[in-house]
Design a protein around this motif. Sequence first.
Motif, PDB file in Angstrom:
ATOM      1  N   ASP A  57      55.143  51.181  22.476  1.00 24.18           N
ATOM      2  CA  ASP A  57      53.829  51.631  22.940  1.00 24.18           C
ATOM      3  C   ASP A  57      52.676  50.910  22.255  1.00 24.18           C
ATOM      4  O   ASP A  57      51.515  51.119  22.630  1.00 24.18           O
ATOM      5  N   ARG A  58      52.967  50.080  21.275  1.00 19.98           N
ATOM      6  CA  ARG A  58      51.913  49.260  20.660  1.00 19.98           C
ATOM      7  C   ARG A  58      51.662  47.982  21.467  1.00 19.98           C
ATOM      8  O   ARG A  58      50.938  47.094  21.041  1.00 19.98           O
ATOM      9  N   CYS A  59      52.264  47.918  22.652  1.00 21.74           N
ATOM     10  CA  CYS A  59      52.061  46.810  23.588  1.00 21.74           C
ATOM     11  C   CYS A  59      51.488  47.381  24.884  1.00 21.74           C
ATOM     12  O   CYS A  59      52.001  48.368  25.417  1.00 21.74           O
ATOM     13  N   VAL A  60      50.429  46.776  25.384  1.00 21.19           N
ATOM     14  CA  VAL A  60      49.800  47.194  26.645  1.00 21.19           C
ATOM     15  C   VAL A  60      49.653  45.969  27.539  1.00 21.19           C
ATOM     16  O   VAL A  60      49.254  44.892  27.080  1.00 21.19           O
ATOM     17  N   ALA A  61      49.979  46.143  28.822  1.00 20.95           N
ATOM     18  CA  ALA A  61      49.792  45.083  29.811  1.00 20.95           C
ATOM     19  C   ALA A  61      48.429  45.249  30.461  1.00 20.95           C
ATOM     20  O   ALA A  61      48.061  46.346  30.874  1.00 20.95           O
ATOM     21  N   LEU A  62      47.693  44.161  30.571  1.00 21.69           N
ATOM     22  CA  LEU A  62      46.387  44.173  31.226  1.00 21.69           C
ATOM     23  C   LEU A  62      46.397  43.176  32.379  1.00 21.69           C
ATOM     24  O   LEU A  62      46.611  41.983  32.160  1.00 21.69           O
ATOM     25  N   THR A  63      46.185  43.663  33.581  1.00 19.52           N
ATOM     26  CA  THR A  63      46.085  42.794  34.750  1.00 19.52           C
ATOM     27  C   THR A  63      44.648  42.797  35.232  1.00 19.52           C
ATOM     28  O   THR A  63      44.100  43.855  35.565  1.00 19.52           O
ATOM     29  N   ALA A  64      44.032  41.624  35.243  1.00 21.69           N
ATOM     30  CA  ALA A  64      42.670  41.472  35.737  1.00 21.69           C
ATOM     31  C   ALA A  64      42.741  40.990  37.177  1.00 21.69           C
ATOM     32  O   ALA A  64      43.348  39.956  37.456  1.00 21.69           O
ATOM     33  N   VAL A  65      42.153  41.732  38.084  1.00 19.08           N
ATOM     34  CA  VAL A  65      42.217  41.377  39.492  1.00 19.08           C
ATOM     35  C   VAL A  65      40.835  41.000  40.001  1.00 19.08           C
ATOM     36  O   VAL A  65      39.816  41.525  39.565  1.00 19.08           O
ATOM     37  N   SER A  66      40.829  40.056  40.908  1.00 14.89           N
ATOM     38  CA  SER A  66      39.595  39.639  41.573  1.00 14.89           C
ATOM     39  C   SER A  66      39.988  39.038  42.904  1.00 14.89           C
ATOM     40  O   SER A  66      41.176  38.974  43.261  1.00 14.89           O
ATOM     41  N   ILE A  67      39.023  38.554  43.644  1.00 12.99           N
ATOM     42  CA  ILE A  67      39.296  37.972  44.947  1.00 12.99           C
ATOM     43  C   ILE A  67      40.095  36.681  44.828  1.00 12.99           C
ATOM     44  O   ILE A  67      40.692  36.218  45.792  1.00 12.99           O
ATOM     45  N   THR A  68      40.158  36.096  43.635  1.00 16.28           N
ATOM     46  CA  THR A  68      40.938  34.873  43.454  1.00 16.28           C
ATOM     47  C   THR A  68      42.419  35.145  43.222  1.00 16.28           C
ATOM     48  O   THR A  68      43.211  34.209  43.130  1.00 16.28           O
ATOM     49  N   MET A  69      42.801  36.421  43.110  1.00 19.74           N
ATOM     50  CA  MET A  69      44.212  36.791  42.939  1.00 19.74           C
ATOM     51  C   MET A  69      44.795  37.163  44.291  1.00 19.74           C
ATOM     52  O   MET A  69      44.204  37.952  45.038  1.00 19.74           O
ATOM     53  N   ALA A  70      45.936  36.600  44.626  1.00 16.48           N
ATOM     54  CA  ALA A  70      46.579  36.906  45.901  1.00 16.48           C
ATOM     55  C   ALA A  70      46.794  38.407  46.030  1.00 16.48           C
ATOM     56  O   ALA A  70      47.263  39.068  45.104  1.00 16.48           O
ATOM     57  N   THR A  71      46.459  38.946  47.191  1.00 16.08           N
ATOM     58  CA  THR A  71      46.562  40.381  47.421  1.00 16.08           C
ATOM     59  C   THR A  71      47.968  40.901  47.144  1.00 16.08           C
ATOM     60  O   THR A  71      48.152  41.975  46.562  1.00 16.08           O
ATOM     61  N   SER A  72      48.965  40.124  47.539  1.00 18.92           N
ATOM     62  CA  SER A  72      50.357  40.557  47.387  1.00 18.92           C
ATOM     63  C   SER A  72      50.762  40.711  45.931  1.00 18.92           C
ATOM     64  O   SER A  72      51.716  41.432  45.612  1.00 18.92           O
ATOM     65  N   GLU A  73      50.053  40.033  45.021  1.00 15.95           N
ATOM     66  CA  GLU A  73      50.437  40.051  43.614  1.00 15.95           C
ATOM     67  C   GLU A  73      49.886  41.258  42.863  1.00 15.95           C
ATOM     68  O   GLU A  73      50.347  41.579  41.767  1.00 15.95           O
ATOM     69  N   ARG A  74      48.896  41.927  43.411  1.00 20.26           N
ATOM     70  CA  ARG A  74      48.273  43.039  42.686  1.00 20.26           C
ATOM     71  C   ARG A  74      49.242  44.216  42.533  1.00 20.26           C
ATOM     72  O   ARG A  74      49.464  44.717  41.437  1.00 20.26           O
ATOM     73  N   ALA A  75      49.806  44.652  43.655  1.00 24.16           N
ATOM     74  CA  ALA A  75      50.767  45.757  43.590  1.00 24.16           C
ATOM     75  C   ALA A  75      52.025  45.340  42.851  1.00 24.16           C
ATOM     76  O   ALA A  75      52.621  46.139  42.118  1.00 24.16           O
ATOM     77  N   ALA A  76      52.421  44.070  43.025  1.00 17.61           N
ATOM     78  CA  ALA A  76      53.637  43.583  42.364  1.00 17.61           C
ATOM     79  C   ALA A  76      53.520  43.668  40.852  1.00 17.61           C
ATOM     80  O   ALA A  76      54.477  44.022  40.158  1.00 17.61           O
ATOM     81  N   ALA A  77      52.343  43.353  40.313  1.00 19.91           N
ATOM     82  CA  ALA A  77      52.156  43.400  38.858  1.00 19.91           C
ATOM     83  C   ALA A  77      52.342  44.824  38.340  1.00 19.91           C
ATOM     84  O   ALA A  77      53.012  45.049  37.325  1.00 19.91           O
ATOM     85  N   ARG A  78      51.771  45.783  39.031  1.00 17.17           N
ATOM     86  CA  ARG A  78      51.899  47.184  38.607  1.00 17.17           C
ATOM     87  C   ARG A  78      53.370  47.617  38.622  1.00 17.17           C
ATOM     88  O   ARG A  78      53.854  48.280  37.699  1.00 17.17           O
ATOM     89  N   GLU A  79      54.078  47.234  39.685  1.00 17.71           N
ATOM     90  CA  GLU A  79      55.482  47.621  39.818  1.00 17.71           C
ATOM     91  C   GLU A  79      56.340  46.983  38.733  1.00 17.71           C
ATOM     92  O   GLU A  79      57.247  47.625  38.177  1.00 17.71           O
TER      93      GLU A  79
END
Length: 286
Positions: A57-79
Amino acid sequence: MGPVLSMSAPRTADLTLADKHERLRETIAGYGSALVCFSGGVDSTLLLRVAHDVLGDRCVALTAVSITMATSERAAARELAAGIGARFELVESHELERPGFAQNPTDRCYHCKAELLEIARPRADALTLAEVLLGTNLDDLGDHRPGLRAADERGARQPLVDAGLTKADVRALSRSLGLTTWDKPQLACLSSRFPYGTEITPERLRQVDGFEDALRALGFRQLRVRYHGEVARLEIDLADMPRALEPGIRQAIVDAGRTHGFTFVALDLAGFASGSLNQLIALRKR
């Protein structure tokens, strides 16, 4: 914070994959805690998996999303983060609003990485996490990657490099750890689809993103839609070219291109090449 990582490659030629894995674990353990900049690609997924194994738990994943990120990759990162069991945060980034970015200079990736790290470092501080980690691998050091300078200036850590992991090593270690991303096609932000000097706009990004999604729906995996105004230049694996030229598939590709705003669709006979537009930098220097 300790000394910033040098971009010179460590001497790891004699290490086995197991040695490099252990070296990666030891490097990450030395941080005590970390925020992993997580895109869901092959490199950052391996990094998150090992960081979570070591730090919990001392590790956290941070995904920064914007219009330059492929739409398909946003949900994939969370999963993917959920599958690993890591704590996960999703934040908005706005690199398109940074001065100079939309004009697409040859150091565009510098501005993109700077935006990411200027989001990540304060968030790591708020979570009392010691380091910000990037999934740079050893092979990345040999390409035109201005983002490395932004990382170096802002003190981000690149533990895959410290452990001597090449792209092939990353895939092999990912496979041995049971990560589904081990053979995932190479990713890059959608801004990389535009020749340097070609303005990047939200509309053009949506064109490219939509067309690439349509191609994936047709069964193509490793691909790029390179933007050249009215022309979409397709880069696909050489092995996929015969299928792309089958009458039904060929027409579906053309139709998809026109649906997403391109007048002409061209197939690049050289096939897929990561960072192929970087060739223009050398040509312009001649």
